[in-house]
Design a protein around this motif. Structure first.
Motif, short mmCIF file in Angstrom:
data_model
loop_
_atom_site.label_atom_id
_atom_site.label_comp_id
_atom_site.label_asym_id
_atom_site.label_seq_id
_atom_site.Cartn_x
_atom_site.Cartn_y
_atom_site.Cartn_z
N THR A 146 0.83 -1.20 0.00
CA THR A 146 0.00 0.00 0.00
C THR A 146 0.86 1.25 0.00
OG1 THR A 146 -1.74 -1.20 1.19
CG2 THR A 146 -1.86 1.20 1.22
N LEU A 147 1.89 1.27 0.83
CA LEU A 147 2.80 2.43 0.86
C LEU A 147 3.47 2.64 -0.49
CD1 LEU A 147 4.44 1.91 4.37
CD2 LEU A 147 3.11 3.91 3.65
N CYS A 148 3.89 1.57 -1.12
CA CYS A 148 4.52 1.67 -2.45
C CYS A 148 3.55 2.24 -3.48
CB CYS A 148 5.03 0.31 -2.91
SG CYS A 148 6.46 -0.29 -2.02
N ASN A 149 2.33 1.75 -3.47
CA ASN A 149 1.33 2.24 -4.43
C ASN A 149 1.01 3.71 -4.23
OD1 ASN A 149 0.99 -0.08 -5.91
ND2 ASN A 149 -0.67 -0.85 -4.64
N VAL A 150 0.97 4.15 -2.99
CA VAL A 150 0.62 5.54 -2.70
C VAL A 150 1.80 6.48 -2.93
CG1 VAL A 150 -0.07 7.15 -0.87
CG2 VAL A 150 -1.27 4.97 -1.12
N ASP B 68 13.42 3.47 9.38
CA ASP B 68 12.87 3.16 10.70
C ASP B 68 11.43 3.63 10.79
OD1 ASP B 68 15.12 1.95 11.83
OD2 ASP B 68 15.95 3.88 12.46
N ARG B 69 11.20 4.81 10.25
CA ARG B 69 9.85 5.38 10.23
C ARG B 69 9.60 5.96 8.84
NH1 ARG B 69 7.32 5.36 14.83
NH2 ARG B 69 5.79 6.93 14.30
N VAL B 70 8.40 5.75 8.34
CA VAL B 70 7.99 6.29 7.05
C VAL B 70 7.22 7.58 7.34
CG1 VAL B 70 6.64 5.89 4.97
CG2 VAL B 70 7.85 3.98 6.07
N VAL B 71 7.70 8.68 6.77
CA VAL B 71 7.04 9.98 6.95
C VAL B 71 6.22 10.28 5.70
CG1 VAL B 71 7.40 12.44 7.35
CG2 VAL B 71 8.94 10.78 8.41
N LEU B 72 4.96 10.62 5.92
CA LEU B 72 4.04 10.87 4.81
C LEU B 72 3.44 12.27 4.91
CD1 LEU B 72 2.10 7.50 5.04
CD2 LEU B 72 3.85 8.07 3.35
N ASN B 73 3.10 12.83 3.76
CA ASN B 73 2.34 14.08 3.81
C ASN B 73 0.89 13.72 4.12
OD1 ASN B 73 0.92 13.48 1.36
ND2 ASN B 73 2.63 14.27 0.18
N THR B 74 0.08 14.72 4.37
CA THR B 74 -1.31 14.48 4.79
C THR B 74 -2.10 13.69 3.75
OG1 THR B 74 -1.30 16.48 6.13
CG2 THR B 74 -3.46 15.62 5.51
N ARG B 75 -1.96 14.05 2.50
CA ARG B 75 -2.70 13.34 1.44
C ARG B 75 -2.33 11.87 1.40
NH1 ARG B 75 -1.55 11.57 -3.40
NH2 ARG B 75 -3.14 11.39 -4.99
N ASP B 76 -1.03 11.58 1.40
CA ASP B 76 -0.57 10.19 1.36
C ASP B 76 -1.00 9.42 2.61
OD1 ASP B 76 0.53 10.66 -1.11
OD2 ASP B 76 2.62 10.64 -0.42
N TRP B 77 -0.94 10.08 3.76
CA TRP B 77 -1.36 9.46 5.02
C TRP B 77 -2.81 8.99 4.92
CZ3 TRP B 77 1.12 8.17 9.50
CH2 TRP B 77 0.33 7.89 10.61
N GLU B 78 -3.66 9.90 4.47
CA GLU B 78 -5.08 9.59 4.36
C GLU B 78 -5.32 8.48 3.33
OE1 GLU B 78 -6.77 13.42 3.57
OE2 GLU B 78 -6.68 14.01 5.68
N GLN B 79 -4.59 8.52 2.23
CA GLN B 79 -4.74 7.47 1.21
C GLN B 79 -4.32 6.10 1.75
OE1 GLN B 79 -4.65 7.40 -2.61
NE2 GLN B 79 -5.84 9.27 -2.68
#
Length: 82
Positions: free
Chosen positions: A13-17, A29-40
């Motif tokens: 899912t992370l790869c697709n987004v 260690d931790r994946v940091v996402l922007n708001t749009r990617d987080w919600e997706q």
């Protein structure tokens, strides 16, 4: 559903987004996402697993793949046994 399957689903899912490679994501260690990617990501995971995590509205925007897999596995196990 095994923890390993859930982990692979999270990575997929992370790869697709994000468009990142699995190798690059696993190295973090931790994946940091922007708001749009987080919600997706959480929208897709919740839909696929038919659960609500409550994380879509979280102000946190970084996750550990391993910790998330553990949380989701626990949530799924708890939902099944009730």
């Amino acid at each position: 559903m095994t923890p390993q399957f859930i982990r692979q689903l999270i990575i997929h899912t992370l790869c697709n987004v994000t468009g990142e490679s699995p190798k690059d994501l696993i190295a973090l260690d931790r994946v940091v996402l922007n708001t749009r990617d987080w919600e997706q990501v959480f929208s897709r995971l919740e839909s696929t697993l038919d659960i609500q995590t409550g994380m879509m509205t979280s102000s946190e925007r970084s996750i550990s793949i391993e910790a998330l897999a553990s949380v989701l596995h626990t949530k799924l196990s708890g939902d099944i046994s009730t």
